[in-house]
Structure formats: structure tokens, C-alpha cells
Design a protein around this motif. Sequence first.
Motif, short mmCIF file in Angstrom:
data_model
loop_
_atom_site.label_atom_id
_atom_site.label_comp_id
_atom_site.label_asym_id
_atom_site.label_seq_id
_atom_site.Cartn_x
_atom_site.Cartn_y
_atom_site.Cartn_z
N ASP A 21 0.82 -1.44 -0.12
CA ASP A 21 -0.02 0.03 -0.08
C ASP A 21 0.95 1.20 0.13
O ASP A 21 2.03 1.20 0.67
CB ASP A 21 -0.97 -0.06 1.25
N SER A 22 0.28 2.15 -0.61
CA SER A 22 0.96 3.50 -0.64
C SER A 22 0.74 4.34 0.80
O SER A 22 -0.05 4.02 1.56
CB SER A 22 0.62 4.31 -1.68
N GLU A 23 1.32 5.30 1.07
CA GLU A 23 1.13 6.05 2.17
C GLU A 23 0.03 6.87 2.18
O GLU A 23 -0.53 6.72 3.22
CB GLU A 23 2.44 7.31 2.05
N GLU A 24 -0.43 7.24 1.09
CA GLU A 24 -1.77 7.68 1.24
C GLU A 24 -2.87 6.72 1.46
O GLU A 24 -4.01 6.91 2.10
CB GLU A 24 -2.05 8.57 -0.19
N ALA A 25 -2.67 5.62 0.78
CA ALA A 25 -3.78 4.36 0.85
C ALA A 25 -3.62 4.11 2.44
O ALA A 25 -4.60 3.90 3.14
CB ALA A 25 -3.34 3.16 0.15
N ASP A 26 -2.62 3.88 2.90
CA ASP A 26 -2.69 3.40 4.52
C ASP A 26 -2.95 4.55 5.44
O ASP A 26 -3.83 4.01 6.09
CB ASP A 26 -0.92 3.36 4.81
N ALA A 27 -3.15 5.82 5.09
CA ALA A 27 -3.46 6.86 5.72
C ALA A 27 -4.99 6.87 5.66
O ALA A 27 -5.89 6.81 6.80
CB ALA A 27 -3.06 8.25 5.38
N LEU A 28 -5.62 6.54 4.61
CA LEU A 28 -6.99 6.44 4.34
C LEU A 28 -7.82 5.22 4.86
O LEU A 28 -8.89 5.31 5.45
CB LEU A 28 -7.41 6.51 2.89
N TRP A 29 -7.08 4.06 4.91
CA TRP A 29 -7.40 2.88 5.33
C TRP A 29 -7.41 2.99 7.06
O TRP A 29 -8.19 2.56 7.67
CB TRP A 29 -6.77 1.69 4.96
N THR A 30 -6.42 3.57 7.39
CA THR A 30 -6.40 3.77 8.80
C THR A 30 -7.59 4.78 9.49
O THR A 30 -8.09 4.17 10.33
CB THR A 30 -4.97 4.44 9.18
N THR A 31 -7.80 5.92 8.62
CA THR A 31 -8.84 6.74 8.94
C THR A 31 -10.13 5.81 9.02
O THR A 31 -11.07 5.87 10.01
CB THR A 31 -9.07 7.73 7.90
N ALA A 32 -10.54 4.92 8.12
CA ALA A 32 -11.50 4.15 7.96
C ALA A 32 -11.74 2.89 8.93
O ALA A 32 -12.99 2.68 9.32
CB ALA A 32 -12.17 3.59 6.34
N CYS A 33 -10.61 2.36 8.89
CA CYS A 33 -10.76 1.06 9.68
C CYS A 33 -9.90 0.81 10.80
O CYS A 33 -9.73 -0.19 11.56
CB CYS A 33 -10.49 -0.22 8.54
N GLY A 34 -9.11 1.89 11.08
CA GLY A 34 -8.17 1.64 12.39
C GLY A 34 -6.76 0.99 12.03
O GLY A 34 -6.46 0.38 11.02
#
Length: 836
Positions: A416-429
Motif C-alpha cells: 500500500d501507498s502512504e496515502e492508502a495507508d492513511a485512508l484505510w487507517t482513518t476508515a478501519c483503524g
Amino acid sequence: MSAEKTITSWPNMEGMDELSELALNLHWCWNHASDGIWESLDSELWQTTQNPWVILLTVSKEKIQSLLATPEFRQRLQDCLRHNRRSFAEDAWFQKKYPGAALSLVAYFSMEFMLTEALPIYSGGLGNVAGDQMKAASNLGVPVVGIGLLYGQGYFRQDFDSDGNQQALYPVNDPGQLPIRPLREANGEWLRIEIQLAGSKIWLRCWEASVGRTKLYLLDANDFANTPAQRGITSELYGGDAEMRLKQEIVLGIGGWRLLRALALEPQVCHLNEGHAAFAVLERARCYMEDHKTSFDLAMTVTRAGNLFTTHTAVTAGFDRFDPGLMRKYLHHYAEDELAIPMETLLGMGRQSAGDPSADFNMAYLAVHGSGQINGVSKLHGQVSRHIFLPLFPRWPEDEVPIGSVTNGIHVPTWDSEEADALWTTACGKKRWLGDDLVAEDIRRLSDEQLWQMRNIERERLIDRVRKRYARQLAAGRDTAQDLTAILDERVLTVGFARRFATYKRPNLLLHDPERLIRLLRDPQRPMQLILAGKAHPQDQPGQALVRQWNDFIKRKEVQNRVVFLSDYDMQMAQELVQGMDLWINTPRRPWEACGTSGMKVLVNGGLNFSELDGWWAEAYSPQVGWAIGDGQEHGEDLAWDAAEADAMYTLLEREVVPEFYERSGNGMPSKWLGRVRESMARLTLEFSAGRTIRDYTEDHYLPAASAYGQRAAKDGALGAELLAWQHTIAREWNTVRFGAMHVETCDGLHFFRVEVLPGNLPVGDLKVDLYANPLGKGDALIETMTPCDKRTDANITYSVQVSATRAANDYTPRIVPQHPGVSVPLEAGQILWQR
């Protein structure tokens, strides 16, 4: 036993042990908390190598000391170490879900492991699967150790000459600069394993790589006590001739199991990732013989239950085969003196017919004969594998060949990219990949704005990286005239195709009609751009011709700014590509792509797939998550079908894919495209993750295998001895079993079947009588167990069953098969008798 590696020239530098601990655990290759540490030590070297150990070896003592004296740097180092130590020690998914489980260790054998570009001991897909599953096992706390080889050169590196021809390069892997450590005895001596090859003693050096909470153990033959020829055994991955391959596979299988013994590790489960390591099943049996003073047959009966074979091959030509003479040269001593069996018995374990003296030895057949469970790597590949291995189970229906499937997945944090990681963290922890509680609805709640912002940043970064790579590539070829700022466009639909170049993968399908492709690339309103990468094996001339064909096309002036072919496709490049692509294309000939994982890697990053209905995409595809070509059937190498699929691909690109990307809604974003992105991320990312794969292996294979092995080995192998005796009895007396007369009556919508069975010299309890009907269409076969209804004598028993009369009575045939509660039929008892 210990594994130590320190920078001995600076033994007293405070903080060096902590930096070494961090650098020598490959956890940094998927958890990026320590990136800033290596970046601050040497930014350019970090960007180039992604190898913390090389950085520690390279930078000056003064630079390290100055940074260690900085509170911020020291605090970051301590935070990283504290987090790692805590996370590696705490209970994970496995410990929480299966406390006190009988499974204590799985030994995972693979010819290659793709963990990081800093440890280049991989070629492609097989290594990708092995590396990602090792990482997922660490995340989930599943007790797995890897066994592989340390290659002096690894797989070849690729360059292009001025005519677009592939050039193969072989840089040396310096073990001192790899993030691994030599394994040492308690007295400090380097652990070395001894094996015999063709009557000569060979020493194998042992290494350790830390992969989160798991370990990868590696063997290499480059020991100065060996002859020059012996030292070259582990020089190159998939290089050399059949004799070299045989020697490598002996080192991996026999040497690998001996390494486990030297470390006092006792795995209950041996997982063979392809047939290359199948000699491990023989060595495991030999060790059991040695420990329990038993025969080879009994040792194999006991240990087989704990062996799992995963096949990745979709065509029989892909199996490793060895000439019987070559086998005798290298394994006659092993068979006769160490296994205490005739060489012909060993050869028979790798043949379709054990008594055929001319047949080559097939490593996949050895793996089947030596394993208690077998699986393919996608649902479709499971079907293909049942067909491929059908000859090993004569007279059995294909759908009952004992091969299941566990679909591969990718280790999401690696890709995953840095941006994807941040977005998934926001959505799912932050703990979303550490268990099985990810909720798809969390992703479905993401807005168009969030998704589009992520995609734009990812695409922009990809284009920037590709331009830099391409600049280095052109400069190496002394071509500096091209304006790199004009190459590719951050706002244009970006399509990727990157994989091994082989004819069955059809990497030139997009080139079937070059003019039509050019129109797609040069459309003034809705253009498309294409980024390519991939290697052909140095001995694969047709594959290299496909590479040259694309390089010839790229020279056309109309496409020079719209198509790029990057040389030397490796893991680091793959990470960059999958993080930024809008669309990932895959065009194999069905069913030759066993699974394929490259398209899975774009899922987490919001990329979409456009692929042949083969491998994983055959089970993942729906119109809501991407696009597909093919009709779900097999057409071989039909050139007319290739042309039809190329036309279908162009048409979908022209009419659906490209327009959808550029169609803007009222908010100025491609809402329909983003709807697919959202659904693809929500529905597919977890399903095709290595976490799900490892959970499936653990629950469906590792735990049952550990239990079965434990039962057979208990009480000095008592159950194993019972099962072996039963197998011998079945084999000896099977020809005495007969069918008598059969009677069928049809009444009130039911068929009533009665058949006489003459069990001969076998107890009735050892036999199972079925009524069988072949499947209709894509349905399942009908199998009904018949029960005794009239026992005239022990020598003549009538069995009966009633079934629906929706099918004709003559569709059904009674059969007799062996049965025993502790035996896998037909894997361990393949007899079958059909009523005629």
C-alpha cells in the motif's frame, strides 16, 4: 544456537546494537516507522537501496555518533525498538483464537522468497507468495519458519541494448551487505550442515533473516571447504541445467530439514511451496526412522500426515523432472544407506507408475506421494490441478482427486501507498490487517473526494518516479536527447502491465492492432498512457522477442510520450507501479495463470483490474469492481481467439473504461469510476490478502495436519503402524473384492438400488459402497452411500439405497472404495472398484 551480526569495527559505540537490531529485522520493509532513521543517516543511499544494513555499513562513525547524540533521533530509535519488541511478544490472532493449540511450528520450504529488494533471492510470483505469507504469519502470530537458499547471484538483472533486446546481467550478492546473520553454535562456530552429493561431502553454511516475529533460514554452498563446482551450486536462482537444479533441490529439501534438526526445531507441519523442496518429505521420514528405529514405510506413514504440498503449476510441462540415471548418481547412496530402501523404491515415489523403469522422476509426484494434503492456489487452479494429477489416481473421477485450493493473497502493508495507508487507517483503524474483523462498510463510507485525492497523489508520485527511472535508463544507454518532462502526464488515465514476459501471458495482446492502440493513446480529449515492465527468462527466446516487440513499438514517434518500458522489473519497482496505477491489465491464456497476484496489489491503492477470467480474477470479478475479457472457457493457443479477445479489450477500453475515467459528475470528479474503486477496495482487498490466505492455511490445513501427525506419532507411532498394516492388507487383498448382481426398481419418483457385494478376504468395515452419478453441466457428482440391508453370509452382503428418479437409473453406478477413519482416501489408499 545464536545468530549474531554486529559492526565489529565499532564494538563500543553506544546505540550501535540497537541500530543493528532494527536494521536486521525485515519488519522495516512493511512497517515504515523507522524510515526516518535511515533517511537521516543517508537519504540518497536509503532511496537507492532500501537497505538499512548497507547504510550502517556505509556511513561514517562520526555521522552515526552525531545522530545518536540527538534526543529526537535517539527517541525515535527507542520508540521503534520498543514497539517492535512489544508487538513481537504479545499475543496475536493465532494465540487469541487458538490458545493452547497443538500446532507449535510450521516449516515453510520455498525455492525463493521475495521479502525486500535488499534481499534479492527471488524471481517472481512464487517468491512473492512465499515472502508475503511469511509476513502475514508474523502479523497473525502463526508459528512459521521459512527454509530457503541464499543465492550468490540470485535471479538475473535486466537491461536493454540500443535495439531493444533484453540483456541479462548477474551482479553478485555480498552476504555481508544483506540484512541476514550467520547462524552460530553456542561456542561461536558457524553452523554448517553436511550432506552427500554423488559420493562427495558438501558443507552448507546457515544464515538467518528475522521477519518480524518469524525467522527465515537460508542455506548456501559457498563454503571454502567445498570444491569450486560445489560452491557454485547455490550461485544462481533458476540457472544452469537439470543437474544443477537437482543439486539445488537436494540442498533445499534434505539440507533444509537437517538445518531444522541442527536448530532443535521440531515442526509438526512441513509446507512445500511447490515441488522443488519435495526431498524434505524423505529427510523428514529419515529423521523419524533414526529417532524411533522404524522402517521407512512406517516413518513415511506417520510423517506424511504432517506434510502439505501447494502446487503452483498449471501445465504438466512446468514440473521439474529428472532422468533416472541422474537420480541414481546423486541419490543412490541416500536411498540405500540412509533410507534403507532400494533406489527403485525411491524412484517409484516420483513416477505415475512406480514400476516403469524408463520414466523420469517427477518432483511434483514425489510431493503428492509424500503429503497428507494438497492444494492449488486459486479455485480455478484447484480444478486444473485435479485434472493434471488425475493419472496418479486411476479410475477415480476427476472431481474426487484429493486436491483443494487456497487462493493466494498479498501482504497488504507491503504494497500500500502512504496515502492508502492513511485512508484505510482513518476508515478501519491501525489493526485492520491483524485479524478477521475488517468491515467492508467502513470503506464504502469513504467519499469521492477522499478517494480522488488519494488517487491523484498516488498517480503524480508514480509519474515522477517513472520519469526518474526512465532518465537513468536512457542515460545508461547514452540517450539524453528526450525531454523527460514531456513523458507521461499526471492527469491522464494510467495503465500498467508488468510481469514475466512469457508467451502464455500474452504481453503483446494489446499490440494486436497497433493503430487502434495508438488512437487510444493519442486521443486528444481522453488519452491513455501505458507503463510496461517485465523480464523474459534468459533461455526463453520467444519471451525475449515479445520484449523486443514492445521496445520497437515505443520507438514510434506517435507514442514516445505515452508509453514507457522500464527495464529491470523488481520488487521495489513493483511497489511503485501498483501504488499509482489507475488500471492494471493482465492477459494470460486461461487456465495457465495458476493465480497471479500482481492485480491484487492495486486493490488497496484504489487501482482497478482489467483481466482475463483466469486465476484469482476468475473468482473475484464482477461488473461492479472492474472489467474482464474471455468467456470463462479454455481455447488453447487459438490465434483466432487471441484476435477476438484483443478486439474485445480494445472495445471495452474505447467504450467503457476510458470514457468512465474522464466522465465528470457535478462535483468535478469521475463518480462512476470512483464507485468501482470504492467497491473494489471494500469487497476484494481483504478477501485477496495474505492475512486471509494464512488464516485459511492455519484453520483448514496446518491445525488438522498437526493433529493428524500427532495422532499417528503418539505412543511411538502405534496408530501409524496400524494404518500401515491396514494399507498393506488392502493392497494385498483388494483383488478378492467383487460385485454380484444388481437390481433396480422405480416407484413413486424414486429409484431403489440393491447390489450384492462379495468382500473377499477383507472385513466389511474396511469397505464403503457408494452409488455414483457423473455431474451434469457445472454441477457436482451425486454420491450416495449404500447401506447393508441383507447379510446372507460374511461372503455375500446386499447393499441398498434410494435416490430421486429425476435422473435415469442407468446414470448411476455402484462402486466400492476402502475406508478407514484415519486414512485419506484416495490419497493414501487409491483402490476403487466399479460395478460393471
